[in-house]
Design an enzyme around this catalytic site. Structure first.
Site, mmCIF file in Angstrom:
data_model
loop_
_atom_site.group_PDB
_atom_site.id
_atom_site.type_symbol
_atom_site.label_atom_id
_atom_site.label_comp_id
_atom_site.label_asym_id
_atom_site.label_seq_id
_atom_site.Cartn_x
_atom_site.Cartn_y
_atom_site.Cartn_z
ATOM 1 N N SER A 1 1.012 -1.170 0.071
ATOM 2 C CA SER A 1 -0.141 0.061 -0.055
ATOM 3 C C SER A 1 0.777 1.249 0.084
ATOM 4 C CB SER A 1 -0.824 0.023 1.266
ATOM 5 O OG SER A 1 -1.626 1.184 1.340
ATOM 6 N N TYR A 30 -3.392 -0.650 9.901
ATOM 7 C CA TYR A 30 -3.122 -0.897 8.432
ATOM 8 C C TYR A 30 -1.996 -0.325 8.027
ATOM 9 C CZ TYR A 30 -4.415 -0.915 3.584
ATOM 10 O OH TYR A 30 -4.468 -1.066 2.089
#
Length: 273
Positions: free
Chosen positions: A154, A167
């Site tokens: 990501s 995350y």
């Protein structure tokens, strides 16, 4: 071999965890169109069956396997089920993941009163949910001496993106794990076993549309910040990940190992000035 032929996944058996998710659907479609056979893993049987039906409509072959990526015994069972159907595993896409609502720390929340338990759950889902399948499905790939594993990183692993602590931490772990496993597998099993990752930018999907857009179709303030800091000046579409995935799974990327491929419209490359 013609260079275009190296992009083919014909005959390859590809396991896709998180196959019932939004990005998982695009991944499965791309793999089917490239000729691969697919094991669709997810916890939602109805969605997994829908993915199989989509593959069959495209003329491909797929199997739905209901499994939890955080349950080692469940993944071992899934591996046995896939091997019973297809006889082998050539590739793995670790697409399971996402955020845990309770792990999000809003701008007005007390940073030190956040729910650490939910933060840990987000880390477990995204990081352990990649490590466990890799160690189980990856063993089949490694022992046959050829194959490709693609993890999902990501922007959050290269930039500090606010709110999603768990995350962010997990995706940093994905990058480190990708590089570590790429080196270890190649050193132990040879130069045809590869591990790489895709780092998507922000993609507009039906799942997150209400979070990124207002009822009138304009972007929310947070979405607009992503747009403003992307040279393309827009968000991504799920299908724009498909070519990168097929490239990393196929023989076309035969000398690519331990890399993080950004698919983000230039977000990570730009300082904003």
């Amino acid at each position: 071999m013609n260079v275009l032929d190296t992009f083919s996944l014909k005959g390859k058996v590809v396991v896709v965890t998180g196959g019932t998710g939004v990005l998982g659907e695009s991944f499965i479609k791309a793999i089917a169109e490239a000729g691969g056979k697919i094991a669709v893993l997810g916890r939602n049987k109805e969605k997994a069956d829908e993915r199989v039906a989509m593959v069959e409509e495209l003329g491909g072959e797929a199997i739905a396997v209901v499994a939890n990526v955080l349950d080692e015994q469940d993944i071992i069972r899934a591996k046995d089920e896939i091997l019973a159907r297809f006889g082998t595993i050539d590739c793995l896409v670790n697409a399971a993941g996402g955020n845990i609502p309770g792990s999000t720390i809003g701008p007005n929340d007390n940073l030190f009163e956040s729910n650490v338990t939910d933060t840990i759950k987000a880390i477990e889902l995204n990081l352990y949910g990649t490590i466990i399948p890799t160690h189980i499905f990856g063993r089949v790939i490694a022992e046959k001496g050829k194959g490709s594993i693609v993890n999902i990183s990501s922007l959050a692993a290269s930039r500090s993106i606010t709110r999603g602590l768990g995350y962010n931490v997990a995706k940093h772990g994905i990058d480190g794990y990708t590089k570590w496993m790429a080196a270890e597998l190649s050193l132990r099993y040879g130069d045809r076993v590869r591990v790489n990752a895709i780092a998507p930018g922000v993609f507009l999907t039906e799942q997150n549309r209400t979070l990124l857009t207002n009822p009138d179709g304009t972007f929310t303030d947070r979405a607009q910040k992503f747009v403003n800091n992307t040279p393309y000046s827009r968000l991504g579409e799920p299908q724009e990940l498909e070519g990168s995935l097929v490239f990393l799974l196929s023989d076309a990327s035969g000398f690519v190992n331990g890399e993080i491929l950004f698919v983000d419209g230039g977000f990570n490359a730009w300082c904003g000035v």
